[in-house]
Enzyme design. Structure first.
Site, PDB file in Angstrom:
ATOM      1  CG  HIS A 109      -2.113   0.869   1.114  1.00  0.00           C
ATOM      2  ND1 HIS A 109      -2.049   2.217   0.803  1.00  0.00           N
ATOM      3  CD2 HIS A 109      -3.435   0.588   1.263  1.00  0.00           C
ATOM      4  CE1 HIS A 109      -3.261   2.714   0.770  1.00  0.00           C
ATOM      5  NE2 HIS A 109      -4.130   1.758   1.041  1.00  0.00           N
ATOM      6  N   GLY A 110       0.796   2.055  -1.056  1.00  0.00           N
ATOM      7  CA  GLY A 110       1.522   3.318  -1.107  1.00  0.00           C
ATOM      8  C   GLY A 110       0.808   4.399  -0.319  1.00  0.00           C
TER       9      GLY A 110
END
Length: 326
Positions: A126-127
């Site tokens: 997850h960025g």
């Protein structure tokens, strides 16, 4: 009383400059202008990197607006079609796919590992902003002709105006039983075990902040679905979070408020990599399968990401064909 300069020695420009210096009490007008130039040089880039993420949010809201317009236009057809939103999904997928190509030179490697039919759990890093998932979903819709359900944090469902977008693109907040039903119905399901914590507190060294989360693995076991690991190169160089600053971290840990500012929007190179599927194995426990999936994502990071990430290097990759891999 101000002294009057000799008009024979000064032109009109020099005379005004002299008066300007005396009125402002400055001995060196050039120094003042240099100071202004310095302030502009420092603060303009800072303003830009905090404004660009806002354009992504604006693009999301424009997508929602399109859905509302589409819904009104086609409301009379809803009773006669089971696929009312197919056209809307494909249109928005085309827009997001174009955005990815133009702004990030987006590529996806391993899309053939996504099955043409049947269930699979896509597990991804997850960025700060999961924009790579939007690009990935666009590719799946356009090239595989499939929808991918997704699991999102409860916070996302509280964002004003997002409800229609989440419904049309089959975003779930859980619980586990709902995820299992989606997979048993033959759908794809995307999950980021790190969730908001990983979005806020991971950084350019790309640590996976999954803790001991095993729910996604239990979902895969209960539905007998394979797990496909996914990672996007340079994701943290595109957008970064200030979540590790003490005030923002305290707010999240104490009140679960994800209020940390996100900055960036840099047009760095994005490449999404899909790893080999981890097949269903009834002999594995949820804990063992979760560890196996985490290691698979970590392997993709180790193979394809320079650590620590560098924005300039990621920008230069837009102009090169090579990329980090074993």
């Amino acid at each position: 009383m101000l002294s009057t300069p000799d008009m024979t020695d000064l032109g009109s420009g020099g005379y005004l400059s002299c008066l300007w210096e005396e009125w402002l009490g400055l001995d060196d007008l050039q120094g003042y202008l240099s100071y202004l130039d310095y302030l502009l040089w420092v603060f303009t880039p800072l303003a830009v990197v905090f404004i660009l993420p806002g354009f992504i949010l604006l693009f999301v809201y424009l997508s929602i607006l399109f859905l509302h317009v589409y819904k009104r236009k086609n409301q009379l057809r809803e009773a006669y079609s089971n696929n009312l939103w197919d056209g809307a999904r494909k249109t928005l997928a085309t827009l997001w796919d174009g955005h990815g190509k133009i702004w990030h030179g987006y590529e996806i490697h391993g899309l053939e590992k996504i099955p043409d039919k049947g269930p699979a759990v896509i597990v991804y890093y997850h960025g700060a902003i999961p924009i790579d998932y939007y690009y990935f979903l666009a590719k799946v819709i356009l090239q595989k002709g499939r929808m991918c359900h997704a699991v999102a944090d409860h916070f996302v469902f509280k964002v004003p105006g997002f409800r229609l977008l989440l419904e049309v693109f089959s975003v779930l907040h859980g619980p586990r039983e709902e995820c299992v039903r989606a997979l048993q119905a033959g759908h794809l399901l995307a999950i980021s075990p790190g969730g908001l914590r990983e979005a806020l507190f991971s950084d350019e060294t790309y640590p996976l902040l999954w803790g001991r989360r095993q729910g996604f693995a239990q979902v895969a076991l209960d539905s007998r679905a394979p797990i496909i690991p996914m990672f996007t190169q340079n994701l943290r160089e595109g957008f970064r979070s200030l979540g590790n600053l003490r005030p923002y971290r305290w707010l999240y840990e104490r009140f679960r408020l994800p209020v940390a500012p996100v900055y960036g929007g840099f047009p760095v190179k994005f490449r999404t990599y899909l790893g080999d599927p981890i097949p269903y194995d009834p002999n594995l426990t949820a804990a063992e399968l979760a560890d196996k999936a985490q290691q698979a994502v970590q392997d993709l990071i180790d193979r394809h990401q320079r650590i620590p990430g560098n924005v300039l290097q990621a920008l230069l990759e837009r102009f090169s064909t090579g990329h980090k891999q074993d």
